[in-house]
Design a protein around this motif. Structure first.
Motif, PDB file in Angstrom:
ATOM      1  N   LEU A  16       0.829  -1.213   0.000  1.00  0.00           N
ATOM      2  CA  LEU A  16       0.000   0.000   0.000  1.00  0.00           C
ATOM      3  C   LEU A  16       0.861   1.261   0.000  1.00  0.00           C
ATOM      4  CD1 LEU A  16      -2.969  -0.855   2.387  1.00  0.00           C
ATOM      5  CD2 LEU A  16      -3.094  -0.289  -0.041  1.00  0.00           C
ATOM      6  N   ILE A  17       1.940   1.238   0.785  1.00  0.00           N
ATOM      7  CA  ILE A  17       2.846   2.392   0.791  1.00  0.00           C
ATOM      8  C   ILE A  17       3.429   2.584  -0.604  1.00  0.00           C
ATOM      9  CG2 ILE A  17       5.038   3.287   1.673  1.00  0.00           C
ATOM     10  CD1 ILE A  17       4.326   1.831   4.356  1.00  0.00           C
ATOM     11  N   GLN A  18       3.885   1.508  -1.202  1.00  0.00           N
ATOM     12  CA  GLN A  18       4.452   1.586  -2.550  1.00  0.00           C
ATOM     13  C   GLN A  18       3.408   2.102  -3.544  1.00  0.00           C
ATOM     14  OE1 GLN A  18       5.467  -2.165  -4.336  1.00  0.00           O
ATOM     15  NE2 GLN A  18       6.353  -1.214  -6.132  1.00  0.00           N
ATOM     16  N   ASP A  19       2.230   1.524  -3.538  1.00  0.00           N
ATOM     17  CA  ASP A  19       1.203   1.892  -4.510  1.00  0.00           C
ATOM     18  C   ASP A  19       0.684   3.314  -4.318  1.00  0.00           C
ATOM     19  OD1 ASP A  19       1.444  -0.654  -5.557  1.00  0.00           O
ATOM     20  OD2 ASP A  19      -0.418  -1.409  -4.672  1.00  0.00           O
ATOM     21  N   ASN A  20       0.477   3.716  -3.066  1.00  0.00           N
ATOM     22  CA  ASN A  20      -0.139   5.011  -2.783  1.00  0.00           C
ATOM     23  C   ASN A  20       0.837   6.174  -2.720  1.00  0.00           C
ATOM     24  OD1 ASN A  20      -2.618   3.748  -2.624  1.00  0.00           O
ATOM     25  ND2 ASN A  20      -2.536   3.520  -0.407  1.00  0.00           N
TER      26      ASN A  20
END
Length: 177
Positions: A16-20
């Motif tokens: 999620l950190i990577q994607d967002n």
């Protein structure tokens, strides 16, 4: 079984950190590269246990050049930037410190979890913010309580994402490690 759930949930937080925040990580990394090339210092500061992320950034085997632990905000100049790690975005102490850092002219980055229905105090006092998404423990126990709250691990993930991206930018511009 708890270990498997914990690992799966933790990997989900990293994803999620990577994607967002992929673009924000790139923007912050450009800021770090400009700070380093411009003769400034990248300062790290962590609330409570998150001092571990600051210590890794400054004393770990993979550290950026021109970085230091922030001890005294009066050391900050407009050539510097600060990254502040905090558990939650509504941490007023962290927000107040970020505000003091910002008043020096330094760029300020916040890393914390954003809780629903909470005031985004830290986010409102920084130039860039990364939401770790970690608002509770990752594993439900038999009593319904959620345990396994790896705030330091998510902050370390953010640091390493910033380190790798900043290093790539610096190397593209001829900086040698």
């Amino acid at each position: 079984m708890m270990m498997k759930i914990f690992t799966t949930q933790l990997m989900g937080k990293f994803k999620l950190i990577q994607d967002n925040h992929e673009m924000v990580i790139e923007d912050i990394s450009r800021l770090f590269a400009q700070t380093i090339n411009g003769g400034g210092t990248v300062y790290f500061n962590g609330e409570h246990e998150l001092q571990g992320a600051a210590l890794e950034a400054v004393y770990g085997s993979e550290k950026l050049p021109s970085c230091s632990i922030l001890h005294d905000p009066s050391d900050l100049t407009e050539k510097d930037c600060v990254i502040l790690f905090s558990r939650f975005n509504d941490d007023q102490n962290a927000a107040d410190r970020a505000s003091v850092y910002k008043e020096t002219g330094a760029a300020v980055v916040g890393v914390s979890a954003t809780r629903k229905d909470a005031l985004p105090a830290l986010e409102e006092n920084v130039h860039f913010h990364i939401n770790t998404g970690l608002t509770s423990g990752l594993v439900p126990n038999d009593d319904g309580e959620r345990v396994g709250y790896p705030s330091l691990l998510t902050c370390l993930y953010v640091y390493h994402a910033l380190y790798l991206t900043t290093r790539e930018i610096l190397e593209e511009h001829g900086y040698e490690f």
